[in-house]
Design an enzyme around this catalytic site. Sequence first.
Site, short mmCIF file in Angstrom:
data_model
loop_
_atom_site.label_atom_id
_atom_site.label_comp_id
_atom_site.label_asym_id
_atom_site.label_seq_id
_atom_site.Cartn_x
_atom_site.Cartn_y
_atom_site.Cartn_z
N SER A 55 24.02 10.77 49.81
CA SER A 55 24.71 12.06 49.86
C SER A 55 24.51 12.75 48.51
O SER A 55 25.18 12.43 47.55
CB SER A 55 26.20 11.85 50.14
N LEU A 56 23.56 13.65 48.49
CA LEU A 56 23.19 14.29 47.22
C LEU A 56 24.04 15.55 46.99
O LEU A 56 24.73 15.67 45.99
CB LEU A 56 21.69 14.60 47.25
N HIS A 57 23.94 16.49 47.90
CA HIS A 57 24.79 17.68 47.94
C HIS A 57 24.64 18.66 46.78
O HIS A 57 25.30 19.71 46.76
CB HIS A 57 26.28 17.32 48.10
N CYS A 75 28.69 6.41 65.21
CA CYS A 75 28.98 6.59 63.78
C CYS A 75 30.29 5.85 63.50
O CYS A 75 31.31 6.14 64.11
CB CYS A 75 29.12 8.08 63.48
N ASN A 79 31.43 21.36 56.92
CA ASN A 79 32.46 21.53 57.94
C ASN A 79 33.78 21.77 57.20
O ASN A 79 34.32 20.85 56.61
CB ASN A 79 32.52 20.20 58.72
N GLY A 89 35.02 6.35 54.67
CA GLY A 89 34.80 5.25 53.73
C GLY A 89 33.47 5.30 53.04
O GLY A 89 32.54 5.99 53.48
N CYS A 117 34.41 14.58 59.20
CA CYS A 117 34.82 13.20 58.90
C CYS A 117 36.31 13.12 58.61
O CYS A 117 36.81 13.81 57.75
CB CYS A 117 34.12 12.71 57.64
N SER A 159 25.03 5.35 54.78
CA SER A 159 25.11 6.54 53.92
C SER A 159 26.01 6.25 52.72
O SER A 159 27.11 5.73 52.86
CB SER A 159 25.68 7.70 54.74
#
Length: 358
Positions: free
Chosen positions: A220-222, A111, A296, A165, A339, A197
């Site tokens: 990345s909907l969330h 990653c 997280n 980023g 992240c 992503s």
Amino acid sequence: MASETEEKLDIKSLTLPELTEVLTGMGEKAFRAKQLYQWMHEKLATGYEEMTNLPASLRETLKERFWYASLDIVQVQESKIDGTRKYLFALRDGNVVESVWMQYKHGNSVCISSQVGCRMGCRFCASTLDGLERNLTPSEMLEQIYAITRHTGQRVSNVVVMGTGEPLDNYDNLLQFLHLLTDENGLNISQRNVTVSTCGLVPQMKRLAKEKLQITLALSLHASNDEKRKALMPIANRYTIRELMETCEEYFQATGRRITFEYSLVGGVNDTDEDAAELSKLAAPLCCHVNLIPVNPIKERDFVSSEAKRVLAFKNKLERNKINVTIRREMGRDIDGACGQLRRKHIEAKREAGMEED
Ligand code: SAH
């Protein structure tokens, strides 16, 4: 030192045709470009001195004229649970970025970060707290994978651009990176094994669709409605979920690639049964896959992760609605997971030690 970097051509960011043009322009034969390219991108040389089949005089000229991107390992954390490793790398200008190496049954995955910092401002994310410092060059993105390959001695088969980023905010460099990474004269990683992503930059997603790459696009909907999404992600003020869904459909039509929706579950914020029902309605008409990530928590914000029971209930609800869904397997739980947390810790420690120049 930074200005020196800017003046010199970044040799590791050039494609083979570009490199051939540069070298033949210097009066060299075209095959030298191929040799040099292979040293950089296939044999992963750390410098010109390793390139023993190039004449010493050419190596000397290359050293004078070009910048050879390389990363120094500042720190490696290894998980005792699953062997996942987090790398903190120093860039030439003193900035640091982090990358993660994960081992799966189907191969090793890395990653990578695409920028130093981020300007998207997602509320739960540690990478964006200090804003954007700068974009990474294609060579600096590649070098994260090359340095890890050298350090582990193992081939990388999957790459996810999901570190610090917003990759589509660094579009041209990202595209060049993708071409180099998947080039048959380089590491030759299959496009299908690469995931990018994005928080949902609609114009760039449309542009990417036209490139017709076989990579996986993760959105990345969330949240499943604009109001909730705005509370988590400032970018939702710019683009609506409706626009995003239309763009995902366009992306699928152009590439034939199934979209992944990333959905970080935040306790009491976006994890109710109603949220799952709304998400099902969004996902059902699209060829997509939903990846649930229990958030997280970061110490700068008070978001909490959904309870395990809730995560399962959310997943079950989506499954009952025939949505393809997985819960992201947590890797390296015992090392700074979220992240940008390792990088932040490093910067904070430096600040406390009074080592920051400004
Ligand atoms: N900017 C890109 C890629 C980097 S973030 C993007 O937004 O997709 C990679 C993924 O991790 C995104 O889905 C992001 O929303 C998510 N993420 C960031 N911080 C997180 C945290 N603390 N907990 C769970 N997921 C997080």
